[in-house]
Design an enzyme around this catalytic site. Structure first.
Site, mmCIF file in Angstrom:
data_model
loop_
_atom_site.group_PDB
_atom_site.id
_atom_site.type_symbol
_atom_site.label_atom_id
_atom_site.label_comp_id
_atom_site.label_asym_id
_atom_site.label_seq_id
_atom_site.Cartn_x
_atom_site.Cartn_y
_atom_site.Cartn_z
ATOM 1 C CD GLU A 149 30.673 -58.254 -7.408
ATOM 2 O OE1 GLU A 149 30.033 -57.476 -8.159
ATOM 3 O OE2 GLU A 149 31.163 -59.300 -7.809
ATOM 4 C CB CYS A 172 27.539 -56.973 -10.476
ATOM 5 S SG CYS A 172 27.083 -58.290 -11.554
#
Lengths: 263, 832
Positions: free
Chosen positions: B439, B437
């Site tokens: 990171e 997502c």
């Protein structure tokens, strides 16, 4: 920043952020209360009276109008400085008629200018020129409403003749850094090719004016009339369609001016 | 200049590939599970890492292979497009439990044949007691298990699955091939001494790397042979030529370094799909594709046979393949990661290791590929820094305007210092990419354990009111009755007591799973492509990577912030309500529960019709009850709603939001994982704010029980009413740097906001302005509410409507109704 300017008081009814259609870049619009005209199609009827009013919105009473100092408004404007810088945006004073509160407008504009914020006003220029003149150096973009070239028709639909407006337009255009003519396109009032072309010819004749915006009539103000307990005089008139707007755009462009639909 | 803005048009092949892809219904396939189990049974008693390598080898030598019509890039993890394999070594009980519902469940259904059910049931008997999840659970303390049972946090992701969440040295495989990696391992084997203390484990790992890398070469050769066979039978001359070329490519890569752009694309794809075949993680992220592919493109560009359109077509084909791969999750997780997403994050732009702008032709071609393919994968991202070329941002804004939810924008100026703060070198930090997502990490050097848990900050807030009890059970420290709390500071202190306690248990849960993976599922194929593993003789799970982290994400920041602010204002500053009254109001769900008779009625009605009403269904019924409008409780709610909310650029409440986030991010960073790395927080929910919101009672911000919580660091839905700049300003006031596992800010735009050149310019300025103020990430949904409503009513008309869910894009019609509702309800920021 001048202390005197910061303390100047005015009456506003809204501050709208992230506006991208009223002047260049990302802008904050400050809506000043009170207008000299009473345009039949006005989409902000709550802006017209200088008085603080109550309007029904979604079944709840809402107070329209607030007395504020320049300092208070500026505090809010400042918050989006980074977006103005990135986008070449700034503030736009709108209304109502900005010039009805010329002293407040001047103080607010100067405060912004001193802070490096780009300035614009939306106006009909319907006040004596001596009231406008001191503001001119403080304004980066004039967005001037020219609604009709025929004074009688202008009066019929807005309650005011247009001579003063046109005369001021000529004078302001000579001195303004940037001057854009804006025309609300209102069916039954000014939506023929001829009427629009007349306005375009006038705009083209103004010193340094290169751009004209055609703003199609919309009915978004209807609920506000109901909320204010007022009659909506436009009745069932429907907004001009895309095709018609393009026809009008072409008519205006025939004068050699650059035309944008929507602004 | 290293780039031109103009890109080639889409070719007809891409539409054909896409059509075939979307026609396929996702299937469960069993071959991998069968081959894995067969190998495991033969290797009992050998070192685990060798057993893993041999199982991988058995799979790659025998799993059915297929070349689909029109493909230029080949290699499929399943026979059917978008089919998935099963990975019983991680967990399998849920697969069997869900056999009968998996085809009809609302989130991410998969079809499975009766025959395959039977095969899997047989295999699963072997796995009883041997999975990572069973070992992990046995490592957890009972307090930890209680906290999980009470939904304070969930670690389901790595508990049930492989870890994934990694970027490997794609560049290295492209350059030296697996033969080169085998040579490295052999050289290391030469160096070590039989008498070394770590000889036994290190030699085992090195041999396992060699077995796995050789298996990858064998697998590619099988494709070469298949392509040859197909070419012989092919009557169409053009396709015949393509197949012969595919055969040549597969015989050369990934065994050797790539020599052509086509080979580079093919080699990349084998690496990507085989990582998935080995470990079943999601978020296996290609990372900086524009950087490591560019040398091959550049060489092609300067060759006489250069064909710009063909180069683009190859990239587009890679994009299609990224959507061909699929993964099944258990029913609960499927809701949290809805949309069949694989989270293969691919990022362009940013900086080189030396701090120069990295934009090149491939950066633009990747954006073009997203526009051509218009599918959820890859999770496409763009790095933004002070020197990012304006034309790249404008091109990205054009992609945003398509409404695909892509790209996500990331701010180098926040992420690079944040990573340096976590111990990365400046050069490595500059070369970061994004996993899954949101990171950030340095690809090829990191075992980041991103996405390690969902930690529900609102559930912890509930513990303040219950003295640490959940449904009558003491699950946290017993604190004083809430009525006796005398000041806002004291209230915060009690909240922190519960937060700190629960964060400790969260660490226990993650570390238990971490150790279980190291013991039972070391990954030798991956080890060959992560720096540090060959040198140290350890797999990434055993701590072999250069950088090690654990990144569990907290969510509900905005809800907690608004709740705390309402309590501060109404209870302590203005004394308009007591904590006792507030507690009563929350228990009554702001009066909605007064309709409990109605709930019972609906429940009986449903049960009379044979519908099983469990806790989840009950929560859904309660969520859908009409809002209460008359009671005292609803007056209290109105009072709460009239208090300032996070997301409107208001100093006091925004400052409290920063504090609220700190209650999670600060305590967490003092903990260590078994690999010698630190814990660091993320603040993003994937799509879990919906299902986990459904487990959470009413909160003091006016939120009804069982309704979705705020997503990521975004303001609560509908509470940011002052326009996008105010919303962004508020979010930028949080400390994003400390949340170095990523923050997520979701904005939804009506398409009109991006109309024309001036719309694009304003949009870019908005991103720039947010980033100037140290925002970390922002993504956009560009769709109108009406469009989405219509899509709910007529899903058939909107099969390809993509929305940004949270950190990734998904097909709207594949999402569950409640998640669809949540997306619709997020404030729509319009242009005025």
């Amino acid at each position: 920043m001048l202390e005197k300017d910061l303390m100047t008081r005015g009456r506003i009814f809204d501050i709208q952020k992230f506006s991208t259609h009223d002047g260049p870049g990302i802008r904050t619009i400050v809506f000043l209360k009170g207008c000299l005209l009473r345009c039949r199609w006005c989409c902000n009827p709550e802006s017209q009276s200088y008085d603080i009013q109550t309007m029904l919105q979604g079944g709840k009473e809402k107070t329209i109008g607030e007395d504020v100092t320049v300092a208070e408004v500026f505090e809010k404007i400042k918050k989006d400085k980074v977006y103005y810088t990135r986008s070449g945006g700034g503030i736009t004073l709108s209304g109502g008629e900005t010039l009805c509160q010329a002293e407040f407008a001047e103080a607010l504009l100067r405060t912004c200018k001193n802070y490096g914020i780009n300035t614009a006003i939306e106006t009909t220029l319907c006040v004596p020129f001596y009231m406008i003149e001191p503001l001119i150096p403080l304004i980066d973009t004039f967005l001037v409403d020219i609604k009709h070239m025929n004074s009688a028709k202008h009066e019929e639909f807005t309650t005011m003749k247009n001579e003063l407006i046109l005369q001021n337009a000529v004078e302001v255009a000579k001195r303004a850094k940037s001057f854009i003519v804006r025309v609300p396109v209102i069916p039954t009032f000014n939506d023929t090719e001829e009427e629009i072309k007349d306005i375009a010819s006038f705009a083209k004749s103004l010193h340094g004016v290169e751009q004209m915006h055609l703003l199609p009539y919309h009915r978004l103000g209807y609920d506000k009339y109901v909320g204010l307990g007022r009659e909506y005089k436009m009745g069932d008139i429907t907004p001009p369609d895309k095709e018609h707007m393009n026809t009008l755009k072409k008519a205006a462009e025939s004068t050699g001016i650059k035309v944008v639909i929507g602004g | 200049m290293k780039y031109t803005v103009e890109t080639a048009e889409k070719t007809p092949r891409i539409d054909l590939l896409k059509k075939n892809l979307m026609a396929a219904k996702p299937q469960i396939e069993v071959e991998r599970a069968v081959l894995l189990t067969e190998s495991y049974m033969k290797t009992e008693g050998e070192p685990m890492v060798i057993r893993r390598a041999k199982a991988f080898q058995n799979i790659l030598e025998n799993i059915p292979i297929v070349i689909r019509d029109h493909e230029l890039i080949v290699g499929s993890t399943a026979k059917n497009s978008r089919g998935c394999q099963i990975f019983p070594e991680f967990s399998c009980q849920w697969v069997e439990d869900e056999f009968e519902t998996v085809a009809t469940r609302s989130a991410d259904p998969f079809e499975i044949s009766d025959e395959n059910k039977k095969i899997l049931s047989g295999i699963f008997k072997y796995w009883k007691g041997r999975t990572t999840s069973e070992l992990a659970e046995s490592y957890m303390t009972s307090a930890t298990r209680d906290a999980i049972a009470a939904n304070i946090f969930t670690v389901g992701n790595y508990f049930f699955n492989g870890v994934g969440h990694v970027s490997v040295r794609y560049d290295k495989v492209l350059k030296i091939g697996y033969k080169g990696i085998i040579a490295e391992a052999e050289a290391e084997l030469e160096k070590i001494n039989v008498g070394d203390a770590d000889y036994v484990t290190k030699s085992a790992l090195l041999n396992a790397v060699i077995i796995s890398a050789s298996a990858a070469i064998t697998y590619a050769n099988r494709y070469a042979n298949l392509a040859l066979q197909m070419a012989e039978k092919e009557t169409d001359a053009t396709r015949k030529k393509e197949l012969l070329n595919i055969a040549l490519n597969c015989s050369r890569v990934p065994a050797n370094g790539a020599e052509t752009f086509w080979e580079a694309c093919q080699s990349f794809w084998f690496v990507q799909m085989l990582l998935q075949t080995e470990s079943n993680g999601h978020s296996i992220s290609p990372g900086r594709f524009d950087q490591y592919m560019y040398p091959y493109y550049e060489a092609y560009k300067s060759s006489p046979e250069f064909d710009k359109s063909f180069a683009q077509e190859l990239v587009d084909c890679v994009w299609i393949k990224l959507n061909d791969m699929n993964k099944i999750r258990d029913a609960v997780s499927a809701e949290g990661f809805a949309g069949y997403s694989m989270f293969q994050n691919l990022i362009v732009g940013g900086q080189t290791a030396e701090g120069l702008d990295a934009t090149n032709d491939m950066s633009f071609m990747c954006i073009a590929a997203c526009m051509h393919v218009m599918l959820p994968q890859p999770s496409f991202s763009i790095r933004v820094w002070n020197k990012t070329p304006h034309e790249l941002l404008l091109k990205a804004a054009e992609l945003t305007r398509t409404g695909s939810g892509l790209p996500a924008y990331y701010n180098d100026e926040v992420i690079i210092p944040a990573l340096i703060g976590r111990g990365l070198t400046v050069e490595d930090a500059r070369e970061y990419n994004i996993i899954g997502c949101v990171e950030p990490q340095k690809g090829g050097k990191t075992w980041g354990w991103h996405d390690a848990a969902f930690f529900n900050m609102c559930r912890v807030l509930e513990l303040v009111f219950s003295q640490g009890e959940d449904k009558g059970k003491q699950i946290s420290i017993r604190t004083k009755p809430v009525e006796e709390i005398k000041s806002f500071e004291e209230f915060m202190d009690v909240y922190k007591v519960h937060m700190n306690y629960m964060i400790g248990l969260l660490v226990n849960a993650d570390n238990a799973i971490d150790v279980a993976h190291a013991e039972r599922c070391p990954l030798p194929y991956l080890s060959g492509m992560i720096d540090g593993c060959i040198e140290s003789g350890k797999t990434p799970e055993q701590g072999g990577a250069i950088y090690n982290f654990t990144g569990p994400q907290g969510f509900g920041v905005a809800n907690v912030a608004d709740s705390l602010y309402a309590i501060k204002k109404l209870v302590f500053d203005e004394k308009k309500i007591t904590l006792a009254k507030l507690k009563e109001t929350l228990n009554a769900n702001y009066g909605k529960n007064e309709a409990s008779d109605l709930v019972d009625k609906i429940r009986h009605e449903l049960e009379a019709h044979g519908v099983k009403v469990g806790e989840k269904e009950l929560a859904e019924i309660k969520r859908q009850l009409p809002e209460s409008s008359t009671s005292e409780y609803s007056d209290i709610r109105d009072m709460i709603l009239s208090v300032d909310k996070f997301g409107n650029d208001l100093e006091e409440v925004d400052a409290l939001a920063r504090e609220a986030a700190y209650t999670y991010t600060k305590p967490l960073q003092q903990y260590k994982n078994p690999r010698g790395g630190v814990f660091h927080a993320g603040l993003y929910p994937v799509s879990a704010n919906v299902p986990l919101g459904a487990q959470t009672g009413a909160t003091p911000d006016g939120r009804y029980a069982y309704t979705p919580m705020a997503d990521g660091v975004s303001p609560s839905a509908g509470m940011d009413v002052s326009g996008p700049t105010a919303s962004a300003n508020s979010v930028a006031k949080l400390d994003h740097g400390i949340a170095s596992n990523g923050t997520l800010f979701n904005m939804k735009f009506h398409p009109s906001a991006l109309e024309g050149m001036s719309g694009l310019e304003s949009f870019v300025s908005l991103v720039r302005g947010y980033f100037d103020q140290k925002g970390m990430h922002v993504q956009f949904n560009v769709v109108s509410r009406d469009t989405l409503r219509d899509a709910q009513l007529h899903p058939e008309k909107y099969q390809s409507l993509i929305v940004r869910v949270a950190g990734y894009s998904a097909l709207f019609t594949t999402l569950s109704k409640s998640l669809q509702d949540d997306i619709i309800n997020r404030t729509e920021q319009g242009g005025f």
